[in-house]
Design an enzyme around this catalytic site. Structure first.
Site, PDB file in Angstrom:
ATOM      1  N   LYS A  38       0.522  -1.036   0.307  1.00  0.00           N
ATOM      2  CA  LYS A  38       0.631  -0.528   0.115  1.00  0.00           C
ATOM      3  C   LYS A  38       0.852   1.222  -0.167  1.00  0.00           C
ATOM      4  O   LYS A  38       1.916   1.395   0.967  1.00  0.00           O
ATOM      5  CB  LYS A  38      -1.119   0.078   1.529  1.00  0.00           C
ATOM      6  CG  LYS A  38      -1.986   1.116   0.862  1.00  0.00           C
ATOM      7  CD  LYS A  38      -3.286   0.272   1.952  1.00  0.00           C
ATOM      8  CE  LYS A  38      -4.650   1.716   2.247  1.00  0.00           C
ATOM      9  NZ  LYS A  38      -4.466   2.609   0.621  1.00  0.00           N
ATOM     10  N   GLY A  43       6.642   0.357   5.722  1.00  0.00           N
ATOM     11  CA  GLY A  43       7.368  -0.248   4.843  1.00  0.00           C
ATOM     12  C   GLY A  43       7.628  -0.043   3.671  1.00  0.00           C
ATOM     13  O   GLY A  43       8.458   0.064   3.580  1.00  0.00           O
ATOM     14  N   CYS A  44       6.487   0.890   3.115  1.00  0.00           N
ATOM     15  CA  CYS A  44       6.229   0.213   1.447  1.00  0.00           C
ATOM     16  C   CYS A  44       6.911   1.649   1.523  1.00  0.00           C
ATOM     17  O   CYS A  44       7.302   1.339  -0.184  1.00  0.00           O
ATOM     18  CB  CYS A  44       4.564   0.400   1.362  1.00  0.00           C
ATOM     19  SG  CYS A  44       3.824  -1.117   0.752  1.00  0.00           S
ATOM     20  N   THR A  45       6.665   2.523   2.671  1.00  0.00           N
ATOM     21  CA  THR A  45       8.065   4.077   1.822  1.00  0.00           C
ATOM     22  C   THR A  45       9.129   3.964   2.190  1.00  0.00           C
ATOM     23  O   THR A  45       9.960   4.608   1.400  1.00  0.00           O
ATOM     24  CB  THR A  45       7.245   5.643   3.015  1.00  0.00           C
ATOM     25  OG1 THR A  45       5.771   5.644   2.808  1.00  0.00           O
ATOM     26  CG2 THR A  45       8.105   6.334   2.760  1.00  0.00           C
ATOM     27  N   THR A  48      10.228   1.938  -1.250  1.00  0.00           N
ATOM     28  CA  THR A  48      10.055   3.310  -1.824  1.00  0.00           C
ATOM     29  C   THR A  48      11.852   3.549  -2.201  1.00  0.00           C
ATOM     30  O   THR A  48      12.054   4.018  -3.260  1.00  0.00           O
ATOM     31  CB  THR A  48       8.984   3.671  -2.605  1.00  0.00           C
ATOM     32  OG1 THR A  48       7.995   2.291  -2.578  1.00  0.00           O
ATOM     33  CG2 THR A  48       8.834   4.698  -2.938  1.00  0.00           C
TER      34      THR A  48
END
Length: 156
Positions: A38, A43-45, A48
């Protein structure tokens, strides 16, 4: 599960570049596709931002990076703008590519079971063959590990 040394399934998805992206567009280059749950979550930030920081090093190795989640382009655009992401994010709202790549599955979080994206990264060679798969990725230092793996493959 997808297998190493097999052809990566082709797909076409809408991209933050405002054009559809097809895996076929990248034949002749290495490709990193990372599937993440998401936009704008911790974690995704981290994942990325880490790929973004290393982007110039990947590009020197003739490698493109694409992030895929089921978020829509509007969400991707906000995420990309907020963190100044310099590579394209692809939207798979219909979950077709996620299923094709076997990264859509049962997850557990705080005692609850639900369907979601299993954080996975796939490294694809210049002829569209899968050369490495990381599943159930831990984001800390993951982008660096992918870069080092690519360097090792190129040296062979």
């Amino acid at each position: 599960m997808l297998k190493i040394n097999t052809k990566a399934p082709n797909f076409i998805l809408p991209s933050t570049s405002k054009e559809n992206y097809s895996l076929k567009d990248s034949i002749g280059k290495f490709v990193v596709i990372y599937f993440y749950p998401k936009d704008d979550t911790p974690g995704c930030t981290i994942e990325t931002n880490d790929f973004n920081k290393l982007l110039s090093k990947f590009k020197k190795l003739d490698c493109e990076i694409y992030g895929i989640s089921k978020d829509n382009l509007k969400s991707h655009d906000k995420f990309r703008d907020k963190y100044k992401v310099k590579f394209d994010l692809l939207a798979d709202e219909e979950i077709k590519v996620l299923k094709k790549y076997k990264v859509w599955g049962k997850k557990k979080f705080m005692g609850r079971e639900f369907m979601g994206i299993i954080r996975t990264t796939i490294l694809i060679d210049k002829k569209s063959k899968i050369i490495k798969i990381w599943d159930n990725v831990r984001v800390k230092d993951h982008a660096k590990e992918v870069l080092e793996t690519l360097k090792g493959i190129i040296k062979q």
